[in-house]
Design a protein around this motif. Structure first.
Motif, PDB file in Angstrom:
ATOM      1  N   ARG A  84      38.465 -11.355  -9.293  1.00  0.00           N
ATOM      2  CA  ARG A  84      37.360 -11.871 -10.120  1.00  0.00           C
ATOM      3  C   ARG A  84      36.531 -10.782 -10.787  1.00  0.00           C
ATOM      4  O   ARG A  84      35.727 -11.068 -11.676  1.00  0.00           O
ATOM      5  CB  ARG A  84      36.484 -12.780  -9.266  1.00  0.00           C
ATOM      6  CG  ARG A  84      37.288 -14.011  -8.805  1.00  0.00           C
ATOM      7  CD  ARG A  84      36.444 -14.963  -8.016  1.00  0.00           C
ATOM      8  NE  ARG A  84      35.231 -15.326  -8.729  1.00  0.00           N
ATOM      9  CZ  ARG A  84      34.218 -15.959  -8.159  1.00  0.00           C
ATOM     10  NH1 ARG A  84      34.288 -16.296  -6.888  1.00  0.00           N
ATOM     11  NH2 ARG A  84      33.160 -16.257  -8.863  1.00  0.00           N
ATOM     12  N   ILE A 106      36.677 -11.896 -16.981  1.00  0.00           N
ATOM     13  CA  ILE A 106      36.795 -11.049 -15.774  1.00  0.00           C
ATOM     14  C   ILE A 106      36.101  -9.718 -16.091  1.00  0.00           C
ATOM     15  O   ILE A 106      36.641  -8.914 -16.866  1.00  0.00           O
ATOM     16  CB  ILE A 106      38.280 -10.758 -15.409  1.00  0.00           C
ATOM     17  CG1 ILE A 106      39.106 -12.055 -15.323  1.00  0.00           C
ATOM     18  CG2 ILE A 106      38.370  -9.938 -14.119  1.00  0.00           C
ATOM     19  CD1 ILE A 106      38.823 -12.920 -14.126  1.00  0.00           C
ATOM     20  N   VAL A 118      28.994 -11.865 -10.998  1.00  0.00           N
ATOM     21  CA  VAL A 118      30.142 -12.437 -10.271  1.00  0.00           C
ATOM     22  C   VAL A 118      30.043 -12.142  -8.769  1.00  0.00           C
ATOM     23  O   VAL A 118      30.285 -13.031  -7.944  1.00  0.00           O
ATOM     24  CB  VAL A 118      31.487 -11.917 -10.840  1.00  0.00           C
ATOM     25  CG1 VAL A 118      32.637 -12.251  -9.904  1.00  0.00           C
ATOM     26  CG2 VAL A 118      31.751 -12.507 -12.208  1.00  0.00           C
ATOM     27  N   ASN A 177      35.013 -18.363 -13.897  1.00  0.00           N
ATOM     28  CA  ASN A 177      34.796 -17.241 -12.981  1.00  0.00           C
ATOM     29  C   ASN A 177      33.406 -17.289 -12.337  1.00  0.00           C
ATOM     30  O   ASN A 177      32.969 -16.307 -11.742  1.00  0.00           O
ATOM     31  CB  ASN A 177      35.023 -15.900 -13.707  1.00  0.00           C
ATOM     32  CG  ASN A 177      35.248 -14.760 -12.719  1.00  0.00           C
ATOM     33  OD1 ASN A 177      35.534 -14.989 -11.537  1.00  0.00           O
ATOM     34  ND2 ASN A 177      35.101 -13.530 -13.191  1.00  0.00           N
TER      35      ASN A 177
END
Ligand code: GLU
Length: 305
Positions: A84, A106, A118, A177
């Motif tokens: 990720r 990403i 993330v 994501n």
């Protein structure tokens, strides 16, 4: 080595740079910092400490928080995390949207804003509603200091003006994501950026990275030796956004900056350093902080090269 004299020399030599650099104004509260502030702290693995300037003054750690959240996320997810978020330098500004779109949501690494958002999302999946207090607890633990909190005004200032960060998280959500609700994750991210610490506390907090992942005093493992190596490597290659190469070239140490004006750096097997000066260079890194660290490694020879 006489570190007190070296710090004094550095403090004298950086004076001429106070006319340079700019306070960040895209987060209005950060523009209120005192532009004449300077502090530098060194803490060695055997517990010696050396400080100069306003080393008791707290400032918002901003992106230095990314080192702590990445450490926690790497501990929980190991290699799975890299599905990720990558581990390559971005060569782009800290809040760039362009690369994120053509790389399908990403982020290049955990030390740009998208990457840190993330990792915060990954931690939210584990800690759910407690995520911010777990991040704060971790920082208190590695600093060996319970007196650490976040600044509500800076948090609100970011929440009201962090338009690019909202754009980044929305784009990543569109690429699946981001797994948790956007508002929760972005608020946790802004809160972690608003955590207030001084150079003494931050230098302490980095010691485990200078010591193969172990707290040098309690000997407690914080993270494995191999993961500590990887965190340091990423600080070296990605810790200063698109000026990471320049920082590695001039300073020669793993380090991480924040737009609050702080920079932490690690001298492996020896010490951790934190420097603070709020005016930033073009790339969003403390201008005097970078200069002070360059002077430090030049004068002491304590770089990794
Ligand atoms: N809170 C800041 C932002 O998201 C962090 C950036 C930084 O410290 O470099 O824009």
């Amino acid at each position: 080595m006489d570190f007190n004299t070296i710090l004094k020399e550095i403090q004298d030599e950086i004076q001429k740079y106070f006319t340079k650099g700019k306070l960040p104004n895209y987060i209005p509260m950060l523009a209120q910092a005192d532009e004449n502030d300077f502090a530098m702290s060194l803490v060695t693995l055997d517990g010696e400490e050396y400080h100069t300037g306003c080393s008791n003054k707290k400032f918002s750690i901003q992106s230095i928080s990314k080192v702590f959240t990445f450490t926690l996320a790497l501990e929980h997810y190991s290699k799975e995390l890299y599905k990720r978020v990558g581990h390559e330098p971005s060569g782009n500004p800290f809040n760039s949207l362009v690369q994120l779109e053509y790389e399908s949501g990403i982020p290049r690494n955990p030390f740009i804003n998208a990457g840190a958002i993330v990792t915060t999302d990954c931690l939210s999946s584990i800690y759910e509603n407690n995520v911010f207090s777990k991040i704060l607890d971790f920082i208190k633990k590695v600093s060996n200091d319970q007196d650490i909190t976040f600044d509500e005004d800076i948090f609100i200032s970011e929440l009201g003006h962090g338009f690019k960060n909202f754009a980044l998280i929305n784009m990543m959500k569109s690429y699946h994501n981001i797994k948790n609700p956007i508002d929760d994750v972005i608020q946790t991210y802004f809160k972690q950026c608003s955590i207030m610490m001084n150079t003494k506390q931050l230098a302490h907090a980095m010691l485990f990275l200078a010591n193969h992942g172990k707290d040098p005093f309690s000997k407690e493992p914080i993270i494995s030796e191999s993961k500590a190596k990887r965190i340091n490597s990423l600080m070296l290659t990605c810790g200063h956004y698109d000026a990471s190469g320049d920082f590695a070239y001039k300073v020669g140490l793993p380090g991480k900056s924040g737009v609050g004006g702080g920079i932490v750096a690690v001298v492996p097997k020896k010490m951790a350093i934190c420097v603070y000066s709020p005016k930033l260079n073009f790339h969003g890194n403390s201008l005097i902080g970078t200069k002070a660290l360059e002077l430090f490694t030049t004068k002491t020879g304590l770089s990794i090269f």
